[in-house]
Write an enzyme that holds these catalytic residues in place. Structure first.
Site, short mmCIF file in Angstrom:
data_model
loop_
_atom_site.label_atom_id
_atom_site.label_comp_id
_atom_site.label_asym_id
_atom_site.label_seq_id
_atom_site.Cartn_x
_atom_site.Cartn_y
_atom_site.Cartn_z
N GLU A 198 51.20 89.79 44.11
CA GLU A 198 50.66 88.67 44.71
C GLU A 198 49.82 88.48 43.03
O GLU A 198 49.07 87.54 43.09
CB GLU A 198 49.64 88.59 45.63
CG GLU A 198 48.41 89.62 45.67
CD GLU A 198 47.88 89.57 46.65
OE1 GLU A 198 47.91 90.40 47.63
OE2 GLU A 198 46.85 88.70 46.77
N CYS A 252 49.02 90.41 50.46
CA CYS A 252 49.31 91.80 50.51
C CYS A 252 50.47 92.03 51.40
O CYS A 252 50.89 93.42 51.51
CB CYS A 252 48.00 92.73 51.01
SG CYS A 252 46.60 92.13 50.07
N THR A 271 35.86 96.24 45.34
CA THR A 271 37.06 96.60 45.89
C THR A 271 38.33 96.42 44.95
O THR A 271 39.55 96.02 45.63
CB THR A 271 37.15 95.31 47.37
OG1 THR A 271 37.42 94.23 47.03
CG2 THR A 271 36.17 96.04 48.23
N SER A 331 37.70 86.90 55.79
CA SER A 331 38.48 87.88 55.61
C SER A 331 38.72 89.07 56.49
O SER A 331 39.53 89.42 56.91
CB SER A 331 38.66 88.35 53.90
OG SER A 331 37.74 89.18 53.67
N HIS A 363 46.81 98.46 56.14
CA HIS A 363 46.50 97.95 54.75
C HIS A 363 45.16 98.16 54.44
O HIS A 363 44.03 98.02 55.28
CB HIS A 363 46.62 96.18 54.93
CG HIS A 363 45.95 95.74 53.65
ND1 HIS A 363 46.56 95.87 52.23
CD2 HIS A 363 45.14 94.52 53.34
CE1 HIS A 363 45.67 95.23 51.48
NE2 HIS A 363 44.92 94.41 52.20
N LYS A 405 37.85 100.14 60.74
CA LYS A 405 37.35 98.85 61.23
C LYS A 405 38.53 98.49 62.42
O LYS A 405 38.29 98.32 63.39
CB LYS A 405 37.00 98.09 60.44
CG LYS A 405 35.63 98.08 59.73
CD LYS A 405 35.18 96.73 58.88
CE LYS A 405 34.19 96.95 58.32
NZ LYS A 405 32.78 96.49 58.60
N ASN A 464 41.97 98.73 45.89
CA ASN A 464 43.24 97.79 46.70
C ASN A 464 44.27 97.58 45.55
O ASN A 464 44.01 97.19 44.30
CB ASN A 464 42.37 96.45 47.00
CG ASN A 464 43.18 95.72 47.88
OD1 ASN A 464 44.45 95.98 48.31
ND2 ASN A 464 42.59 94.40 48.23
N SER A 469 46.36 88.09 52.97
CA SER A 469 45.47 87.14 53.72
C SER A 469 46.10 85.58 53.37
O SER A 469 47.21 85.70 52.69
CB SER A 469 44.38 86.92 52.33
OG SER A 469 43.36 87.96 52.72
P1 HMG Z 1 29.30 93.03 50.69
O1 HMG Z 1 28.61 91.81 50.87
O2 HMG Z 1 29.32 93.53 49.29
O3 HMG Z 1 28.95 94.10 51.36
O4 HMG Z 1 30.74 92.63 51.04
P2 HMG Z 1 28.20 94.31 52.95
O5 HMG Z 1 26.81 93.79 52.67
O6 HMG Z 1 28.91 93.55 54.15
O7 HMG Z 1 28.03 95.82 53.28
C1 HMG Z 1 29.29 96.58 53.34
C2 HMG Z 1 29.19 97.49 54.41
O8 HMG Z 1 28.42 98.63 53.44
C3 HMG Z 1 28.50 97.04 55.66
O9 HMG Z 1 29.03 98.00 56.48
C4 HMG Z 1 27.01 97.69 55.11
O10 HMG Z 1 26.40 98.17 56.50
C5 HMG Z 1 27.43 99.24 54.41
P3 HMG Z 1 29.57 97.49 57.82
O11 HMG Z 1 28.66 96.50 58.47
O12 HMG Z 1 30.73 96.50 57.34
O13 HMG Z 1 30.30 98.78 58.78
N1 HMG Z 1 26.25 99.41 53.56
C6 HMG Z 1 26.01 100.70 53.42
N2 HMG Z 1 26.35 101.98 53.73
C7 HMG Z 1 25.76 103.04 53.52
N3 HMG Z 1 24.77 103.01 52.68
C8 HMG Z 1 24.27 101.79 52.31
C9 HMG Z 1 24.66 100.75 52.52
N4 HMG Z 1 24.42 99.56 52.18
C10 HMG Z 1 25.56 98.74 52.71
N5 HMG Z 1 23.11 102.04 51.15
C11 HMG Z 1 33.16 92.87 51.23
C12 HMG Z 1 31.92 93.56 51.35
C13 HMG Z 1 34.24 93.85 51.78
C14 HMG Z 1 33.08 91.47 52.00
C15 HMG Z 1 33.42 92.33 49.90
O14 HMG Z 1 33.45 93.69 48.82
C16 HMG Z 1 34.48 91.47 49.61
O15 HMG Z 1 34.32 90.27 49.79
N6 HMG Z 1 35.67 92.28 49.12
C17 HMG Z 1 37.08 91.66 49.08
C18 HMG Z 1 37.42 91.01 50.33
C19 HMG Z 1 38.07 91.91 51.05
O16 HMG Z 1 38.52 93.08 50.81
N7 HMG Z 1 38.39 91.52 52.55
C20 HMG Z 1 39.01 92.65 53.37
C21 HMG Z 1 39.67 91.92 54.49
S1 HMG Z 1 41.15 90.63 53.94
C22 HMG Z 1 42.47 91.79 53.25
O17 HMG Z 1 42.51 92.85 53.47
C23 HMG Z 1 43.40 91.02 52.34
C24 HMG Z 1 43.06 91.40 50.69
O18 HMG Z 1 43.69 92.71 50.60
C25 HMG Z 1 44.00 90.37 50.23
C26 HMG Z 1 45.31 90.01 50.43
O19 HMG Z 1 45.89 89.90 51.38
O20 HMG Z 1 46.04 89.47 49.49
C27 HMG Z 1 41.68 91.18 50.10
#
Ligand code: HMG
Length: 391
Positions: free
Chosen positions: A83, A115, A156, A205, A237, A246, A280, A312
């Protein structure tokens, strides 16, 4: 009952980039508490491509050892899943075909659905092999995950390629029928043609991914798949490794089963070892999970493995595979560790420079700095053409 067709993954080889950025360096720049990266999303470092690396050089590097071991005589199809495509018309697979010296009597095509593309490629390859079991299909899943600097997605990022030889009587993993399928039109993650970094709604996502887990499983069960308790491990994935945890918790909940932490760790723990330090790799991610599982777990012979591929947009598939007797003799564990361990560590400033770099679009001759020490490199962009070299 699942049918037991002797077709699947005959060989598997991975490649990643020249460089790596530890999450500690990213946290040092943006002030994030390191626990959020190490524990919150489950990532330690991300692979970063050199200026002269791309999906083609990684794909060729992953596939070259497979060609060296098996030759090219039976390969009549190359399917390149990505992709992070480098051209709107020409398949990246054609460059790899040339770099690897594959015969001209080959069909080559590129596939895309975020993906999920790697799994589409695997399933289409199985279909071709079932039609003519004398033929083998080279599947290459290669991606560079890139988000905007200082965006939530940045932590990521990652990059890697997995090459798989799909064949009858496979030496590694027999892929079973049925599959559980799910498609839903959601805008959780996308990349318009004019951008090289993806756009994402992070929260949406994760919700869309979990819905896909639930719906693919429901369809898998409806199609007569194995009961949950038969599975020894699950290759999800992994956009970040915490997502596998999760996802598995969600699957157990969906099935009304106990979500004990040790049980989840047992099911997905081994599969996260490579993704945790690579990041990733989009189409390659679930198969890096498989490589890590086979390379590390105690004997998996005849033990069913669940695969959940999510792309996605969105398309997802759940299916099962079984490691075949003797599979351990065909693993590339040492080479996989070497591909990961050989990466040079970047400081934050150099990472940022690489992230911001792009080719001019004037059609001139633009050589790349020789940075990679890998077997293939992108030497230049000349007259809008990508020029590759084999060392
Ligand atoms: P964010 O806003 O940076 O982080 O977004 P957050 O505030 O949601 O925190 C992440 C986790 O860290 C949370 O845990 C917090 O509690 C924890 P959770 O509630 O999820 O269990 N946390 C801590 N833990 C320990 N010590 C600390 C601490 N502080 C916070 N001090 C997000 C995170 C993954 C959303 C962001 O990085 C993002 O947008 N990533 C890109 C999108 C993504 O990866 N999505 C995944 C699903 S979609 C998919 O898999 C498809 C994809 O691969 C693309 C495709 O298919 O082509 C993306």
């Amino acid at each position: 009952m699942p049918s037991d067709r002797a077709t699947g993954i005959h060989d598997l080889s991975l490649a990643t980039t020249e460089f790596v950025l530890p999450h500690a360096a990213l946290a040092g720049h943006n002030g994030t508490e390191i626990g959020k990266y190490h524990v919150g999303i489950g990532q330690r470092s991300m692979s970063v491509p050199a200026a002269d690396e791309d999906i083609v050089t990684m794909g060729a590097a992953a596939a070259a050892p497979i060609i060296a071991r098996h030759g090219t005589d039976r390969i009549r199809t190359v399917v390149f899943a990505t992709e992070s495509s480098i051209d709107q018309a020409k398949s990246a697979g054609v460059y790899v075909h040339s770099l690897l010296g594959l015969p001209s009597a080959t069909r080559v095509v590129e596939l895309k659905q975020a993906c999920y593309g790697g799994t589409a490629a695997l399933q289409f390859a199985i279909g071709l092999v079932l039609r003519d079991p004398r033929q083998q299909v080279l599947v290459i899943a290669s991606d560079i995950s890139k988000y905007d600097l200082d965006s939530p997605g940045e932590s990521t990022q990652g990059a890697a390629a997995v090459a798989m030889l799909v064949a009858a009587d496979p030496a590694l993993v027999r892929v079973e029928e049925p599959s559980g399928l799910f498609t839903a039109d959601v805008m959780d993650f996308w990349r318009p043609n004019y951008r090289d970094a993806a756009l994402v709604d992070g929260e949406e996502s994760i919700t869309a991914y979990l819905q896909a887990v639930e719906n693919t499983w429901t369809d898998y069960a409806k199609q007569g798949g194995r009961p949950l308790d038969e599975f020894a491990a699950f290759c999800y994935h992994q956009p970040f490794t915490k997502m596998a945890y999760k996802a598995h918790r969600h699957l157990l909940n969906t099935c009304g089963q106990d979500t004990d932490g040790a049980r989840i760790q047992q099911a997905v723990g081994h599969t996260t070892a490579y993704n945790k330090v690579i990041g990733n790799s989009y189409t390659a991610s679930a198969y890096l999970g498989l490589a890590a599982l086979l390379d590390q777990a105690d004997d998996m012979t005849d033990r069913p493995i669940g695969f959940l591929s999510y792309g996605s947009g969105s398309v997802a598939e759940f299916f099962a595979g079984t490691a075949v007797p003797g599979y351990r003799e065909h693993l590339r564990t040492a080479a996989h560790h070497e591909a990961i361990d050989r990466r040079g560590t970047l400081d934050y400033a150099t990472y940022r420079e690489l992230h911001e770099a792009s080719f001019p679009t004037d059609g001139g001759h633009h050589p790349t700095p020789p940075q990679t020490t890998g077997p293939f490199r992108l030497a230049a962009l000349r007259s809008h053409k990508r020029i590759y070299e084999r060392r």
